[in-house]
Scaffold this active site. Structure first.
Site, mmCIF file in Angstrom:
data_model
loop_
_atom_site.group_PDB
_atom_site.id
_atom_site.type_symbol
_atom_site.label_atom_id
_atom_site.label_comp_id
_atom_site.label_asym_id
_atom_site.label_seq_id
_atom_site.Cartn_x
_atom_site.Cartn_y
_atom_site.Cartn_z
ATOM 1 N N ARG A 49 0.806 -1.226 0.000
ATOM 2 C CA ARG A 49 0.000 0.000 0.000
ATOM 3 C C ARG A 49 0.832 1.266 0.000
ATOM 4 O O ARG A 49 0.600 2.184 -0.769
ATOM 5 C CB ARG A 49 -0.901 0.057 1.239
ATOM 6 C CG ARG A 49 -2.216 -0.614 1.079
ATOM 7 C CD ARG A 49 -2.658 -1.131 2.415
ATOM 8 N NE ARG A 49 -1.725 -2.171 2.816
ATOM 9 C CZ ARG A 49 -1.852 -3.436 2.454
ATOM 10 N NH1 ARG A 49 -2.880 -3.828 1.758
ATOM 11 N NH2 ARG A 49 -0.943 -4.325 2.800
ATOM 12 N N THR A 50 1.805 1.322 0.914
ATOM 13 C CA THR A 50 2.524 2.589 1.090
ATOM 14 C C THR A 50 3.322 2.915 -0.168
ATOM 15 O O THR A 50 3.264 4.034 -0.681
ATOM 16 C CB THR A 50 3.428 2.520 2.342
ATOM 17 O OG1 THR A 50 2.617 2.103 3.441
ATOM 18 C CG2 THR A 50 4.032 3.866 2.654
ATOM 19 N N LYS A 78 26.058 -4.783 -2.629
ATOM 20 C CA LYS A 78 27.506 -4.776 -2.908
ATOM 21 C C LYS A 78 28.282 -4.209 -1.731
ATOM 22 O O LYS A 78 29.485 -3.994 -1.815
ATOM 23 C CB LYS A 78 27.796 -3.906 -4.138
ATOM 24 C CG LYS A 78 27.143 -4.358 -5.415
ATOM 25 C CD LYS A 78 27.562 -3.412 -6.543
ATOM 26 C CE LYS A 78 26.731 -3.621 -7.784
ATOM 27 N NZ LYS A 78 26.899 -2.509 -8.730
ATOM 28 N N ARG A 99 11.381 3.873 3.650
ATOM 29 C CA ARG A 99 10.909 2.827 4.560
ATOM 30 C C ARG A 99 12.109 1.955 4.921
ATOM 31 O O ARG A 99 12.899 1.569 4.037
ATOM 32 C CB ARG A 99 9.817 1.979 3.921
ATOM 33 C CG ARG A 99 9.554 0.717 4.726
ATOM 34 C CD ARG A 99 8.311 0.016 4.331
ATOM 35 N NE ARG A 99 7.139 0.763 4.756
ATOM 36 C CZ ARG A 99 5.923 0.229 4.842
ATOM 37 N NH1 ARG A 99 5.736 -1.030 4.521
ATOM 38 N NH2 ARG A 99 4.900 0.950 5.228
ATOM 39 N N HIS A 127 5.057 5.711 11.762
ATOM 40 C CA HIS A 127 4.571 5.662 10.387
ATOM 41 C C HIS A 127 3.596 6.837 10.238
ATOM 42 O O HIS A 127 2.388 6.656 10.137
ATOM 43 C CB HIS A 127 3.861 4.318 10.179
ATOM 44 C CG HIS A 127 3.570 3.963 8.759
ATOM 45 N ND1 HIS A 127 3.833 4.801 7.689
ATOM 46 C CD2 HIS A 127 3.004 2.844 8.227
ATOM 47 C CE1 HIS A 127 3.454 4.208 6.575
ATOM 48 N NE2 HIS A 127 2.954 3.024 6.870
HETATM 49 C C1 NCD Z 1 1.732 -0.937 8.221
HETATM 50 C C2 NCD Z 1 3.244 -0.858 8.351
HETATM 51 O O1 NCD Z 1 3.975 -1.102 7.393
HETATM 52 O O2 NCD Z 1 3.669 -0.489 9.436
HETATM 53 N N1 NCD Z 1 1.331 -1.171 6.903
HETATM 54 C C3 NCD Z 1 1.039 -0.104 6.099
HETATM 55 O O3 NCD Z 1 1.881 0.691 5.785
HETATM 56 N N2 NCD Z 1 -0.235 0.035 5.714
HETATM 57 C C4 NCD Z 1 1.116 -1.880 9.162
HETATM 58 C C5 NCD Z 1 1.641 -3.271 9.244
HETATM 59 O O4 NCD Z 1 2.555 -3.661 8.515
HETATM 60 O O5 NCD Z 1 1.123 -4.018 10.075
#
Ligand code: NCD
Length: 300
Positions: A49-50, A78, A99, A127
């Site tokens: 999703r993100t 590497k 991320r 997040h």
């Molecule tokens: C979340 C995350 O990555 O922290 N997912 C997301 O971005 N929608 C929640 C999760 O992974 O449980």
């Protein structure tokens, strides 16, 4: 607003500005464009999703997108350092969305680049853009974020989406927040020290089901456990099924940042209270609003 690393980086006014702008993107009435801008997506940890909603948001605004979805595709394999990877990719772009599995990775990135950094999830820390989506969804349903009763359920120890929601709610005036978690997955004590709203900690969803307006469910963060056996012991320790749905108030909603494992029974998807797919879809307009405000979109 330059960097968005933690929920603390956004004021209530900025959040409300993002919600108003997201409404316009959703209705298609916004005229702004990021043509000529480049957004870098540096994802060192899996995401569906993100990653894709940032990608879609940038493209809908007319920006170009560069980056990677996994560090397997980068020179990290590497032996290149995280710092060098960020230096390089940010030098090709106007902002960088990161991320990473380590807490603090996004904050560290701000020390090696002058470009705006957006934290798209760092370890078990935060997040912040997820909570914008969460509270925007609440606002679209109830018309407000204030004055509601929230139940935040699940892995409150390792869950970064839950952490950011708990912190972002401090900018608002929730009526009360129930933190619902098995004993071993409760929020760390220090995280609760700066919370100004009324809250309590409970073990069982059923104890709060008839009080909440928003039931925010999260999965157990298996990948954050040092000991697989600990995870096995806690797995399945809570579940939202039709029994819970029926115990909720008639206008209450169920949310989840997704991915879901088995903490929400599939049968719940049919309920009008289930709003998690709509919540995921809101990722695009909310991230459009965020990118637009950080990169200063121009009116076409
Ligand atoms: C979340 C995350 O990555 O922290 N997912 C997301 O971005 N929608 C929640 C999760 O992974 O449980």
């Amino acid at each position: 607003m330059k960097n968005v690393i933690s929920s603390a980086d956004l004021s209530r006014k900025e959040i409300e500005g993002i919600f108003a702008s997201a409404d316009k993107f959703k209705k298609g009435t916004a005229k702004t464009s990021l043509k000529g801008k480049i957004v870098a997506l540096a994802f060192f940890e899996p995401s569906t999703r993100t990653y894709n909603s940032f990608d879609a948001a940038a493209k809908k605004l007319g920006a170009e997108v560069i980056g990677f979805k996994s560090d397997i595709d980068t020179s990290i394999t590497k032996g290149e350092s995280f710092a060098d990877t960020i230096r390089i990719i940010s030098s090709y772009a106007d902002c960088v969305v990161i991320r990473h599995k380590f807490d603090g990775a996004a904050r560290f990135a701000t020390q090696v680049t002058q470009k705006p950094v957006i934290n798209a999830g760092d370890g078990k820390h935060e997040h912040p853009t997820q909570s914008l989506i969460d509270l925007y969804t609440v606002k679209t349903v109830f018309g407000r974020v204030d004055g509601l009763v929230y139940g935040i359920v699940g892995d409150l120890k390792y869950g970064r989406a839950a952490h950011s929601l708990i912190y972002t709610l401090t900018k608002f005036k929730p009526k009360r927040v129930h933190m619902v978690a098995p004993k071993h997955l409760r929020v760390e004590k220090e995280a609760l020290s700066s919370i100004g709203y009324e809250y309590d900690e409970v073990d069982d969803i059923m104890d709060v089901a008839n009080d909440v307006d928003v039931l925010y469910v999260t999965r157990i963060q298996k990948e954050r456990f040092a000991d697989e056996l600990e995870y096995e012991k806690l797995k399945g320790s809570y579940k939202v099924d039709n029994g819970v749905v029926n115990a909720l108030k008639s206008n209450a909603i169920i949310m989840h940042p997704l991915p879901r494992v088995n903490e929400i029974d599939r049968e719940v998807d049919k309920s009008s209270k289930a709003r998690y797919f709509e919540q995921a879809a809101n990722g695009v307009p909310v991230r459009m609003a965020l990118l637009d405000s950080i990169l200063g979109g121009k009116n076409e």
